[in-house]
Design an enzyme around this catalytic site. Structure first.
Site, PDB file in Angstrom:
ATOM      1  N   ASN A  87      -0.225  -7.524  -4.062  1.00  0.00           N
ATOM      2  CA  ASN A  87      -0.979  -6.726  -5.022  1.00  0.00           C
ATOM      3  C   ASN A  87      -0.095  -5.715  -5.727  1.00  0.00           C
ATOM      4  OD1 ASN A  87      -0.962  -5.425  -2.297  1.00  0.00           O
ATOM      5  ND2 ASN A  87      -1.712  -3.732  -3.510  1.00  0.00           N
ATOM      6  N   GLU A 106       0.821  -1.201   0.000  1.00  0.00           N
ATOM      7  CA  GLU A 106       0.000   0.000   0.000  1.00  0.00           C
ATOM      8  C   GLU A 106       0.861   1.259   0.000  1.00  0.00           C
ATOM      9  OE1 GLU A 106      -1.049  -2.899   1.757  1.00  0.00           O
ATOM     10  OE2 GLU A 106      -2.214  -2.997  -0.084  1.00  0.00           O
ATOM     11  N   ASP A 134      -6.747  -5.444  -4.951  1.00  0.00           N
ATOM     12  CA  ASP A 134      -5.835  -5.736  -3.842  1.00  0.00           C
ATOM     13  C   ASP A 134      -5.892  -7.208  -3.467  1.00  0.00           C
ATOM     14  OD1 ASP A 134      -4.037  -5.329  -1.670  1.00  0.00           O
ATOM     15  OD2 ASP A 134      -5.735  -5.311  -0.310  1.00  0.00           O
TER      16      ASP A 134
END
Lengths: 324, 205, 624, 655, 164
Positions: free
Chosen positions: C309, C225, C351
């Site tokens: 991801n 992230e 994700d």
């Protein structure tokens, strides 16, 4: 100080592409028909007024009214005929433009994204995303090639308008508008946002560079390269200034550790003719002023003022000079 | 020189029927409000056409029982309204009073069910999504009208209990009855939108 | 990064010498019943190739011990211990407890080696060694990594968790949130070496449990992230020096893709796909982190691990297949050279990190015993792949899925549903499974007795919207607004028994909250798992019947283990302590008024603070 | 029909009673309780004119800013506020209200009745309009003006891109002025259909009244659309609905559709009364009835219908499906036809009339010269391809100023001069009138004609500045210079009116020898309009009146009694009493202000305002005891006619 | 008359401040304030707070809106989301680890905090930190409601039934 001398023509009456040409043609058809209609109507009016002035008594009898009836209905009939003519020519032109570009070979697809207040221009490549090119406030297109623009916006509604090539098309949140343009003459054309979009609606311009296919490919391959490595110590220091100052938070430079997406891509920005979405000529002085205090030049812009020492500024400029 | 005149002294003063000014004013107001409801409806249909997922797949299928009872009840309330309308012509006060009381009861009950049972069980708010917004706007608009219709009826009911009933009041009764038809009937398409559509094949799924 | 160690004596009064301890340990070891390998044929594969039978391989096969979070290299989380069985599990009592002193999510699996239990706490990642020979298992020593960088908490996407430590060659290896790998002497708690692997200023952190294969500590990074460039690092287990580093994105030489690379599917063949399937430079900040589980097949000499991801979540900023994110690699442990790769979700838009556990099993597929890797994947399918070639043999949905229609076995590609792809400026509703997937990192277990896979997972859906993400190193690079909520049925968790051969569900237990804890299966036909309310449950492995449960002090998101104590009794341990992504609302005291908080998980968990409170505690259970 | 052998009695006594019955009340409260249509109409006109001056000042500021490239006279912030205020003022606070003011003032006079159908509603409409406008300007002075343009496109006008209270103010102002427009429309429709004097059947209604009917119907169906649109905008901005939020399923284009569904008819709402003025003035100044009355009326109606089917031509650049667009092109082109027929009919009228020249007629000439240009550029804009080029450019600015100034302002100024003697009883100065006309005509064309060229040369509208080298400089200087002339023209006109009001020649009842009923009254008309309701026997009431044209008797003088006639043939039907003064309209508009303004800042104010408004409404409808007694007596038949010594009239059917 | 005039002046002051739009902040128009004391306890008699600098944008609608934009663009929302928190603490509840006064929040953004809050000082201009401060204060409910907007053009983060 401003982009005056280089400002290319931005006019609907100087067409440089097939769409603009057919619209220009249609416009002159409409114009002359309207002139004729106007002259005739006003002539009728004044003739009537002069006759009316000379009359001692108003005429109001059925026989006279019948003659007037013929006059009015003739005029109405002529009006209808004219309107149908205009309608036909308009729809024909519209259809020709609307179906333009479809099924034609050699298309190029460009994504144009509106931001308050600048244009992001992307040349996507669905098969090889690595070949995607990102540019800002200028569109390069090869001549004689239909170009499909995909229009999107990140904030409010904008409208893309390059009058020399085509009419305008809105960039509306949540819907991607498709739009074909084509240039037949090489040249530089100016476009501007045509839908009110906030404080700097007036300064949201872009340039379209129409060039031969060879030049276009040359430009494209150049754009695909990352930024050159700085050579001189000043340039190296400038690169450090770029990375450590707020610059890299918003701007992207290929090959450098700067991936900001808030502002225009700067990888080759010194090769662009203008700064600040067409407001300033891309000169070193303008650039320095812009970096120093952009909001003073363009109130409301998201580019903040920067407090850099003289040394830092000159280093930064030295580095930015390399981004051609 | 002689002067001709048109004497109108024999004409009645005021009327309780459709020739009166208030009647026309009422109709014009209904035209305006009808347009507004039509616009709300158009909003719904427009957004329906631009959304792939409508009603949004997160919207639960609504419970039909109470809303249907409520809608039927509202539609049935047109009967007392009709009786008020007719009885006003002959100034037959007893049915008028009964039906007014009935209308008020229906109005209050409708609003109660709407806000105590139906709205809490919708499962979304006006701020959940555009679907929620448009449904709440519709419910809100209709509620305003329902409150107005009930309030007006209640006011006339109370007034007529304590004050003499004149021709102009009979006209008011009739106009209120017409307004009641409007408020009741305009709910029907919205009932279908809000409660039946989520049960039909959803767009996009 | 090897520095002076600092041993913390927890019990200064401890009188016994090391020799005494050793004797006790040895005795205990003798007493430990080693299970009969004949009962469990799949374990025999190691015997088939005796040359591979290293010390570690032997240890992982021992059911009295639990030397790595996944129990064994095959990641089955199956223990051959059978003292606790379906008949007597109802008598299970707390044997002893231990407070970790942490109030963050306890995702770690305790490990047990030589009558010592080791647990790693969440940040600041204290390592405790508990003496199982003493009553109440007092702490022997604790090791606190030095110079822990507090700022690392700012780059940990989903609570400051740690998923456990691993034992090898007399050392305990574990990772710290601020990007270090530490090797500690298992006996003394002395620091052997500390090696900096990740850089928090680039958003990198480490939460995973390392795996030691052939004297190499394999460490993956977190930070999908934060626009990091994911990689797997192999450190020398003796020195901590980097042996190789395989990036998940970028040119082939960075990904250690060479002539030995033979992916099964055509779409994975080609040069520098880790660059070509990205817009320019995007691979440099493209994620593909490796924060999950690694398995090892000594016979084939291959390690298997998944990649996370692609970054940012907003898919419009990264057209292309985004290789090698959301996929898995099979590599040679010695050189890191890739042998094959496969992408679960090419151009992932949700994700759906592909980092879940990979169970290496030998299963009869179409009547033929094949070496497979079984993977319950975030995107909602249980994949069965041939682990020698990377061919997808089957992929069957185990959860409610709206985001894809299946996996095309010919091309190996997931078949996404276009309408469910989130776009910029458009909220897409009812995306199932949501970002944490049908099943997140919480590992499943496979019982060779029942031949079933036990999958703890969630039943959630989400609304998602893309946003244009701006990259600033060290800050989140997500570009998505998400709101999750319960999937069909209204329950948020499920515990499935899955037949990997038939590819179908045998039974399901519905849980109110998403299951965020791992599971363990035993030869006693008991399966253990914990819930986020704090119930620790024992289930009949065949029927799914609840046999026993115990309410722990805090919600459970840890991984249960079972081991044999020095007294010869079978114990079951679990760390309770709510947190993690799902429990962030409690651990981080988040505000449920904001549905998008904690990447949208808060929206689904707004009632969790009423169900449990935070606080880390280890519970160990035994029969009386 | 009774023929009276004697001349009518002296009506002084009745007139005195009527004066008392209809008189305004003194004092501030009396002023606020006023319900007379002439008073309210004049208030509309004066208020709207003051807003016009404010809008004009804003226009002047914009022209100063655009005088040279990269000018720093106004920043983008101030400029955006000013052009938004200019557009909103001119459209919502000037053009529509002033036409409504004329309607309110003239329609009852032209129909031969005493007041509009709902006098209290009428007063309410005025206050709500006034407060809406004042609120907007108060916020402007507090630097909280809207700055998203007069059509406030979302998302720019939405909560994210227009922080602050500016757009909320705008949206609420829309609600206020639209409520006002709607109540005027309702009462004009009802007045026209129910209160025409006997004999004025549908085919004898003056064209100006027809234009007001058509406008009223357009208002009834168009303005709800903008109220919904601005209401949604308010909800989006204040309580977080998503009607225009694309990401949650709303649609910014929904706003455009609804706004233009109103916005295009709005243009017709503004200039159709102008057409009515032109017909009135031309009738008077040609001395004959308008040629093609039926055609004129039907084209007005057709225009109204077509006006609702062309809204999409404001959205050609949004990229709608092509087939649909072609339909809107056709509709937009076809709307030229009805207007064209009207123009030809007027030409025919002039052709056969005795054409006299005075300032009102000069303005009509100006109307022809200017409006036709606007109409023809409108034809160009209806063509999709041409619209793609010139949409949102100065070409469009030029076009709609030609339409609105040509189609509405020129006739309006003509109407000012035409009815000035009726309002004041005195004549304006013809010389000054001519001067102001020529200043306006020249100034207007110098200002706006270059804008056509500017648009074609690529100048978008709403830019606060432009860059040197764009070849726009000189034309902008020209445009700014023209604005000076326009300002001078308006100044001349104001001086002319202010001076003539006191010092002008006494005009008499009918200085123009015009045809409609109001010219049969003294100038200025008495407070009760007609002592006796007149009757008419032709389209041109005054001209067609017989020397002994009957008037209506048998109505009360001591009550505000009006005669209701039938819709089609205007046969007397019954009488009704109109309410008198009432403070409640003012009170209700105050409570609505509390509710709607308050809601901008705090949602609960809406509820508070609604409750207060409910109380005000009860007060509004609660009859006074005197009224009640009156009614009761009348119903019992105990209250007879007044004994005024009139000869006993005999009831007579109209021929 | 006088009273209404006074009322108008007050209104003007309030409204003007809310509606001010500093489109072109001068490069050096605001300086970084001295950090406030973090705790209430002081040795000896209490000294007054040293800082004399207030948030120049308190209650200003444009600054809140700009702050909202920057909050997303500088990735504050990546940790704090729309105020509910995640990696960072929530910003809409009553608990303020490092204080809720404007200068506290300014300091937090500018100097960073040891538990993961990055320090933005020097990386972004001071006036933008003030704009962010104002927005964060608005999230916490400290700014007048009239100056904050109820939604953005994105997914609705807040639940309607909750007033926050």
């Amino acid at each position: 100080m401003t982009a005056s001398t280089l400002a290319p023509i931005q006019s609907a009456l100087h067409s440089a592409g097939p769409q603009a040409a057919s619209i220009e043609h249609l416009w002159w058809v409409f114009f002359w028909i309207c002139v004729v209609v106007y002259v005739i109507t006003i002539a009728f009016f004044f003739i009537a007024a002069i006759r009316g002035r000379r009359r001692a008594e108003a005429v109001d009898n059925p026989a006279h009214d019948r003659r007037l009836g013929i006059f009015v209905s003739t005029c109405a009939a002529v009006t209808i005929a004219t309107l149908f003519g205009l309608l036909f020519s308009s729809v024909a032109t519209g259809n020709a433009i609307g179906t333009f570009g479809k099924n034609k070979p050699g298309q190029i697809e460009i994504e144009v994204t509106g931001h308050q207040w600048w244009w992001e221009v992307k040349y996507p490549d669905a098969l090889a995303p690595a070949n995607q090119i990102t540019d800002a406030n200028e569109i390069h297109i090869p001549i004689h090639t239909p170009v499909l623009l995909r229009l999107d916006t990140r904030d409010v509604i904008h409208s893309l308008w390059i009058p020399n090539l085509h009419g305008k098309r809105d960039l509306i949140p949540g819907r991607v508008n498709k739009f074909w343009i084509q240039a037949d003459r090489p040249g530089v054309y100016r476009g501007q946002c045509a839908e009110f979009c906030g404080y700097q609606h007036a300064h949201m311009a872009l340039t379209v560079v129409a060039e031969s296919s060879a030049d276009f490919l040359k430009w494209k391959s150049h754009m695909g390269e990352g930024a050159p490595t700085p050579m001189t110590p000043a340039q190296l220091r400038g690169q450090q200034v770029f990375l450590s100052a707020p610059c890299a938070k918003c701007h992207n430079i290929l090959g450098l550790d700067a991936y900001g997406t808030l502002g225009p891509d700067l990888t080759h920005f010194r090769s662009r003719p203008t700064l600040a979405a067409g407001q300033l000529l891309n000169t070193r002085g303008n650039l320095a002023g812009w970096i120093m205090n952009a909001p003073a030049i363009k109130p409301g812009t998201t580019m903040p003022p920067n407090q850099l020492s003289g040394q830092e500024m000159s280093d930064l400029l030295a580095y930015l000079e390399t981004l051609r | 020189m002689t002067q001709r005149v048109l004497d109108v002294a024999a004409l009645t003063e005021g009327t309780a029927d459709s020739r009166s000014l208030i009647w026309w004013g009422n109709l014009a107001m209904l035209a305006i409000e009808g347009t507004m409801f039509a616009m709300a409806m158009a909003t719904y249909l427009y957004l329906r056409s631009t959304n792939l997922d409508w009603p949004p797949s997160t919207v639960p299928k609504p419970d039909l029982l109470m809303p249907t009872i409520n809608t039927v009840m509202l539609l049935l309330s047109c009967i007392p309204a009709f009786i008020i309308d007719r009885a006003s012509i002959t100034k037959n006060m007893l049915p008028i009073r009964i039906c007014q009381a009935l209308s008020i009861a229906v109005g209050l009950l409708f609003l109660y069910i709407q806000y105590a049972v139906m709205v809490p069980s919708l499962g979304y708010k006006w701020s959940s999504h555009a679907y929620g917004s448009v449904v709440w706007v519709i419910i809100g608009m209709h509620t305003l009208h329902m409150v107005a219709a009930t309030g007006e009826t209640a006011l006339l009911f109370l007034y007529s209990l304590f004050k003499p009933v004149l021709k102009k009041h009979l006209l008011d009764f009739r106009c209120t009855a017409v307004y009641w038809y409007f408020v009741a009937l305009v709910w029907v398409p919205f009932y279908f939108i809000i409660f039946i559509e989520p049960w039909m094949q959803r767009k996009g799924s | 990064m090897v520095g002076a160690t600092r041993r913390v004596r927890v019990r200064p009064q401890w009188l016994g010498g090391q020799a005494i301890l050793l004797i006790v340990l040895l005795c205990a070891g003798c007493k430990a019943k080693t299970p009969d390998n004949k009962t469990f044929p799949f374990l025999q594969r190691y015997s088939a190739n005796p040359s591979e039978k290293t010390d570690l391989v032997k240890l992982e096969g021992e059911d009295g011990q639990w030397i790595m979070p996944a129990k064994n290299y095959a990641s089955t989380r199956f223990s051959g211990l059978n003292q606790i069985n379906t008949g007597n599990v109802k008598n299970l009592k707390v044997a002893w407890t231990f407070s970790t002193g942490s109030d963050r999510g306890e995702e770690a699996a305790p490990i047990v080696v030589n009558n010592t239990m080791y647990i790693v706490t969440p940040f600041p990642n204290t390592l405790y060694a508990l003496d199982l020979t003493q009553p109440g298992a007092p702490a022997k020593w604790s090791y606190k990594p030095k110079d822990m960088n507090n700022s690392a908490k700012g780059v940990a996407c989903c609570d400051w968790v740690n998923r456990g430590c691993v034992y090898a060659n007399g050392k305990i290896f574990f990772n710290t949130l601020d990007g270090k790998t530490a090797a500690v002497n298992a006996q003394t708690g002395d620091e052997v070496w500390v090696s900096q692997v990740a850089d928090i200023n680039r958003g990198e952190s480490i939460t995973m449990a390392p795996l030691v294969v052939k004297n190499k500590v394999l460490v993956g990074d977190s930070g999908g992230e934060f626009g990091v460039r994911g990689s797997l690092t192999a450190l020398d287990s003796e020195t901590g020096k980097q042996v190789w580093k395989a990036y998940s994105t970028g040119p082939d030489k960075d990904c250690l893709i060479g002539p030995g690379f033979h992916p099964f599917y055509d779409s994975d063949k080609g040069q520098d796909l880790g660059v070509k399937t990205w817009p320019p430079d995007a691979w440099k900040i493209g994620g593909g982190t490796t924060w999950g589980w690694i398995s090892y097949d000594p016979a084939l000499d291959l390690i298997y691990y998944g990649t996370g991801n692609p970054g940012p979540w907003n898919p419009e900023q990264r057209p292309g297949d985004n290789k090698w994110t959301c996929g898995m690699f099979a590599r040679r442990p010695d050189t890191g050279e890739a042998v094959w790769a496969y992408q679960w979700s090419p151009h992932d838009v949700y994700d759906h990190d592909g980092i879940n556990e990979l169970l290496l099993l030998d299963l009869p597929i179409n009547g033929q015993l094949r070496k497979v890797v079984v993977r319950p994947e975030r995107n909602g399918y249980v994949y069965v792949l041939d682990r020698t070639t990377g061919q997808v043999l089957s992929a069957n949905p185990f959860a409610f899925i709206t985001s894809s229609t299946g996996v095309d076995l010919k091309t190996g590609r997931l078949q996404p549903v276009k309408e469910k792809a989130p776009g910029v400026g458009r909220v897409t509703r009812m995306i199932c499974p949501p970002a944490p997937g049908a099943k997140d990192w919480e590992p499943s277990a496979y019982s060779p007795v029942t031949k079933l896979l036990y999958i703890p997972h969630a039943n959630l859906c989400e609304d998602a919207e893309g946003l244009s993400a701006n990259y600033i190193a060290g800050t989140p690079y997500v570009g998505s607004n998400v709101k999750m909520y319960a999937g069909p049925g209204g329950h948020r968790g499920e515990f499935d028994a899955w037949d990997p051969v038939a590819g179908k569900k045998i039974w399901t237990i519905k849980e109110n909250f998403p299951l965020w804890s791992g599971t363990v299966a035993t030869a006693g036909n008991v399966v253990f798992y914990g819930t986020m309310e704090g119930w620790f449950k024992a289930i009949d492995a065949r029927t799914g019947q609840l046999l026993w449960q115990f309410k722990c002090g805090s919600g459970i998101i840890g991984q249960p283990i079972t081991y044999q104590g020095p007294d010869g009794k079978q114990y079951v341990s679990i760390l309770s302590g709510v947190g993690g992504w799902a429990g962030a609302i409690v651990a981080g005291q988040l505000d449920p008024h904001d549905g998008t908080a904690a990447l949208g998980f808060v929206n689904a968990m707004s009632d969790l603070p009423q169900a449990t409170t935070k606080g880390g505690m280890l519970y160990t259970f035994a029969l009386p | 029909m009774t023929e009276l052998a004697v001349l009518p009695p002296d009506f002084a006594k009745e007139a005195a009673i009527m004066e008392k019955t209809w008189a305004s009340k003194p004092g501030v409260i009396g002023w606020l309780s006023e319900t007379g249509h002439k008073q309210i109409g004049l208030r509309y006109i004066v208020t709207a004119f003051l807003f016009f001056l404010a809008g004009g000042i804003e226009a002047a500021l914009m022209r100063i800013q655009l005088l040279k490239p990269e000018n720093h006279f106004l920043g983008p912030d101030a400029y955006n506020q000013i052009f938004t205020m200019h557009g909103s003022t001119m459209m919502f606070l000037f053009a529509v209200p002033i036409m409504e003011g004329f309607g309110v003032y003239l329609v009852p006079l032209m129909l031969g009745t005493h007041n509009v159908a709902f006098p209290k509603l009428n007063a309410f409409g005025y206050y709500i309009y006034l407060f809406g406008g004042l609120f907007l300007y108060t916020m402007f002075l507090l630097h909280a003006a809207p700055q998203a343009g007069w059509f406030s496109y979302v998302p720019l006008a939405g909560p994210q891109y227009s922080p602050g209270k500016g757009v909320d103010t705008w949206a609420q102002m829309i609600t206020f002025t639209e409520v006002s427009g709607l109540v005027v429309a309702v009462e004009l429709v009802v007045t026209t259909f129910k209160q025409r004097c006997p004999g004025m059947s549908l085919n004898r209604i003056p064209l100006f009244v027809w234009s007001m009917i058509v406008v009223s119907f357009m208002i009834i169906f168009a303005m709800p659309a903008v109220m919904i649109a601005s209401g949604y905008l308010s909800l989006d901005r204040l309580v977080g609905t998503h009607l225009y939020n694309r990401s949650e399923g709303g649609d910014p284009l929904l706003y455009q559709h609804m706004f233009w569904f109103f916005g295009h008819p709005e243009v017709y709402i503004i200039f159709i009364p102008g057409l009515g003025f032109v017909s009135s003035i031309l009738t008077a100044f040609t001395g004959r009835k308008i040629y093609g009355y039926t055609a004129m009326v039907s084209t007005l109606v057709v225009t109204a219908f077509l006006g609702f089917s062309v809204w999409v031509h404001h959205m050609f650049a949004t990229g709608l499906p092509q087939l649909g667009e072609s339909f809107f092109t056709a509709a937009s082109l076809m709307i030229v036809l009805p207007t064209g027929v009207q123009i030809f009919c007027w030409i025919a009228t002039i052709w056969s009339g005795r054409f006299r020249i005075a300032t009102p007629v000069m303005y009509v000439i100006g109307f022809f010269l200017v409006f036709i240009v606007g109409g023809l550029t409108g034809v160009m804009l209806a063509s999709i391809p041409i619209d793609w080029q010139v949409h949102d450019t100065y070409f469009v600015v030029a076009h709609f100023h030609y339409v609105l100034i040509g189609g509405a302002l020129f006739p309006l100024f003509g109407a000012f001069h035409f009815w000035f003697p009726k309002w004041t009883g005195r004549m304006y100065s013809e010389v000054m009138g001519q001067i102001s006309f020529w200043l306006l005509l020249i100034g207007f064309n110098v200002t706006f004609f270059p804008m056509h060229v500017l648009g074609l040369y690529g100048m978008p509208r709403r830019v606060y500045t432009y860059q040197p080298g764009m070849r726009w400089g000189n034309l902008n200087v020209l445009a700014s210079a023209g604005a000076v002339f326009m300002a001078l023209s308006v100044l001349t006109m104001i001086i002319n009116f202010l001076v003539s009001r006191r010092a002008g020649r006494v005009a008499g009842a009918n200085p123009w020898n015009a045809d409609t009923l109001e010219w049969s009254l003294p100038s200025p008309p008495p407070v009760y309009n007609y002592l006796h309701v007149p009757t008419v026997s032709g389209l041109n009431a005054v001209w067609d009146a017989a020397p002994d044209q009957p008037y209506v008797t048998g109505m009360r003088f001591d009550r505000r009694e009006i005669l209701i006639t039938r819709v089609l043939d205007a046969e007397p039907d019954h009488t009704e009493q109109l309410p008198g003064h009432s403070p409640w309209p003012f009170v209700l508009s105050c409570t609505m202000c509390i509710g709607l303004w308050g809601a901008i800042f705090f949602a609960w104010w809406f509820t508070i305002g609604a409750v207060l408004s409910g109380i005000a409404l009860i007060g509004w409808f609660w009859p006074s005891d005197r009224e009640l007694e009156d009614h009761i007596l009348r119903e019992k038949g105990e209250l007879g006619g007044l004994e005024l010594g009139m000869p006993e009239p005999v009831r007579e059917e109209m021929p | 008359m006088k009273r209404s005039l006074a009322l108008l002046v007050i209104l003007a002051v309030v409204a003007c401040h809310r509606e001010r739009r500093p489109l072109a902040p001068a490069a050096v128009d605001s300086q970084r304030p001295n950090p406030l004391r973090m705790g209430d306890l002081q040795p000896g008699p209490k000294q007054l707070a040293a800082t004399g600098i207030n948030n120049p944008y308190e209650g200003n609608a444009y600054a809140i809106s700009e702050g909202q934009r920057l909050f997303a663009q500088y990735n504050c929302s990546g940790c704090h989301f729309h105020g509910g928190g995640g990696i960072g603490p929530p910003l809409m509840d009553a608990e303020w680890i490092y204080g809720s006064s404007p200068v506290n929040i300014f300091t937090t953004i500018s100097e960073g905090r040891p538990n993961g809050m990055p320090s933005y000082g020097g990386h972004i201009p001071v006036y933008q930190i003030w704009q962010l401060t104002t927005y964060v204060r608005a999230l916490g409910g400290f700014e007048p409601k009239g100056a904050t907007s109820p939604r953005s053009e994105e997914m609705m983060a807040k639940r309607a039934e909750e007033p926050k």
